[in-house]
Design an enzyme around this catalytic site. Structure first.
Site, PDB file in Angstrom:
ATOM      1  N   GLY A 131      32.934  54.612 -14.057  1.00 36.44           N
ATOM      2  CA  GLY A 131      34.216  55.787 -15.294  1.00 36.44           C
ATOM      3  C   GLY A 131      34.724  55.278 -16.391  1.00 36.44           C
ATOM      4  O   GLY A 131      35.965  55.397 -16.088  1.00 36.44           O
ATOM      5  N   ASN A 154      33.776  56.465 -19.587  1.00 34.50           N
ATOM      6  CA  ASN A 154      34.701  57.584 -20.027  1.00 34.50           C
ATOM      7  C   ASN A 154      35.308  58.509 -19.211  1.00 34.50           C
ATOM      8  O   ASN A 154      36.016  59.768 -19.674  1.00 34.50           O
ATOM      9  CB  ASN A 154      33.087  57.954 -20.537  1.00 34.50           C
ATOM     10  CG  ASN A 154      32.370  57.243 -21.650  1.00 34.50           C
ATOM     11  OD1 ASN A 154      32.443  57.846 -22.731  1.00 34.50           O
ATOM     12  ND2 ASN A 154      31.723  56.484 -21.450  1.00 34.50           N
ATOM     13  N   LYS A 209      17.790  69.471  -2.991  1.00 36.84           N
ATOM     14  CA  LYS A 209      18.528  69.400  -4.687  1.00 36.84           C
ATOM     15  C   LYS A 209      19.511  70.900  -4.777  1.00 36.84           C
ATOM     16  O   LYS A 209      21.156  70.797  -5.677  1.00 36.84           O
ATOM     17  CB  LYS A 209      17.695  68.525  -5.674  1.00 36.84           C
ATOM     18  CG  LYS A 209      18.494  69.149  -6.777  1.00 36.84           C
ATOM     19  CD  LYS A 209      17.709  68.256  -7.762  1.00 36.84           C
ATOM     20  CE  LYS A 209      18.600  67.629  -9.072  1.00 36.84           C
ATOM     21  NZ  LYS A 209      17.793  66.618 -10.117  1.00 36.84           N
ATOM     22  N   ILE A 213      20.417  67.991 -13.579  1.00 38.51           N
ATOM     23  CA  ILE A 213      20.963  68.716 -13.365  1.00 38.51           C
ATOM     24  C   ILE A 213      19.849  70.501 -13.155  1.00 38.51           C
ATOM     25  O   ILE A 213      18.865  70.211 -13.995  1.00 38.51           O
ATOM     26  CB  ILE A 213      22.072  69.255 -14.526  1.00 38.51           C
ATOM     27  CG1 ILE A 213      22.913  68.345 -14.554  1.00 38.51           C
ATOM     28  CG2 ILE A 213      22.569  70.427 -14.568  1.00 38.51           C
ATOM     29  CD1 ILE A 213      23.969  67.959 -13.634  1.00 38.51           C
ATOM     30  N   ASN A 266      26.730  66.776 -22.241  1.00 40.07           N
ATOM     31  CA  ASN A 266      26.633  65.073 -21.667  1.00 40.07           C
ATOM     32  C   ASN A 266      26.499  64.656 -22.656  1.00 40.07           C
ATOM     33  O   ASN A 266      26.409  64.990 -23.997  1.00 40.07           O
ATOM     34  CB  ASN A 266      25.010  65.137 -20.753  1.00 40.07           C
ATOM     35  CG  ASN A 266      24.579  64.102 -21.421  1.00 40.07           C
ATOM     36  OD1 ASN A 266      25.439  62.790 -20.440  1.00 40.07           O
ATOM     37  ND2 ASN A 266      23.743  63.192 -21.424  1.00 40.07           N
ATOM     38  N   HIS A 326      25.118  60.434 -24.536  1.00 39.94           N
ATOM     39  CA  HIS A 326      23.862  60.029 -24.725  1.00 39.94           C
ATOM     40  C   HIS A 326      23.812  58.715 -25.574  1.00 39.94           C
ATOM     41  O   HIS A 326      24.384  58.572 -25.911  1.00 39.94           O
ATOM     42  CB  HIS A 326      22.792  60.587 -23.977  1.00 39.94           C
ATOM     43  CG  HIS A 326      21.222  59.603 -24.044  1.00 39.94           C
ATOM     44  ND1 HIS A 326      20.836  59.534 -22.544  1.00 39.94           N
ATOM     45  CD2 HIS A 326      20.958  59.385 -25.238  1.00 39.94           C
ATOM     46  CE1 HIS A 326      20.180  58.897 -22.564  1.00 39.94           C
ATOM     47  NE2 HIS A 326      19.846  58.547 -24.273  1.00 39.94           N
TER      48      HIS A 326
END
Ligand code: GAR
Length: 190
Positions: free
Chosen positions: A15, A17, A68, A96, A110, A112
């Site tokens: 965590g 970020n 899910k 997702i 997101n 990456h």
């Protein structure tokens, strides 16, 4: 009355970020509030970080949901209840799918740790180093049905020719911690 935008951060691990974005909001560098944190690993360090910042958390064991779709429905309900404007994935290691995209599509981004479209998917930094890459970087992109394939919003590159993976992760994180808050600020202004 506050008109600030409301951010949710999804994370699965350390965590750092989450911390960078939350502190940037608290300090007014990002004109938004982090109002929710979603985590699929209840023992992850990010859960403690969220508690320290007073951010409401939905931490769950994915196996506790029958499917899910039901898991994502519960996540979307949690976001709805908090009037979330923007979802920032920050080391959230799950794909997702349609249930969440149908409710929050276009509002999920997101980060990456590669210069996409190179090195999509898991272990991006390790694979780039194994490949002999000399210019590394970070990408922020919209999330869609593809894995790390949505439209790119921001990228930042830097040269690295060493062979120390820990040092490289440190450099990647330093770039991420600047680029993510800056990019969120830019997106919210648009
Ligand atoms: C970050 O480096 C992020 O780019 C990466 O996970 C790390 C999370 O670090 N994400 C991915 O690899 C997504 N495919 P953090 O938990 O310290 O923020």
């Amino acid at each position: 009355m506050s008109h600030k935008k409301r951010i949710a951060i999804f994370a699965s691990g350390t965590g750092s970020n989450f911390e960078a974005i939350t502190v940037a909001c608290e300090e007014g560098r990002v004109p938004a509030d982090v109002v929710a944190m979603v985590c699929d690993k209840p023992a992850a360090r990010v859960v403690e970080r969220a508690a320290l910042h007073g951010v409401e958390t939905f931490a769950f064991d994915p196996k506790s949901f029958p499917s899910k779709a039901e898991m994502e429905c519960a996540i979307a309900d949690f976001l709805d209840e908090r009037n979330v404007d923007l979802v920032c994935l920050a080391g959230y290691m799950r794909i997702i799918s349609d249930t969440l995209l149908s409710r929050y599509g276009g509002r999920i981004i997101n980060i990456h740790p590669s210069l996409l479209p190179a090195f999509q998917g898991a272990r991006a930094v390790e694979r780039a180093m194994e490949y002999g890459v000399k210019i590394f970087g970070v990408t922020i992109h919209y999330v869609d049905q593809t894995v790390d394939g949505g439209k790119i919003i921001a990228q930042r590159a830097f040269p690295y020719e060493g062979d120390d993976i820990d040092e490289l992760f440190g450099l990647i994180h330093a770039v991420e911690h600047q680029l993510y808050p800056e990019t969120i600020t830019r997106l919210l202004a648009d």
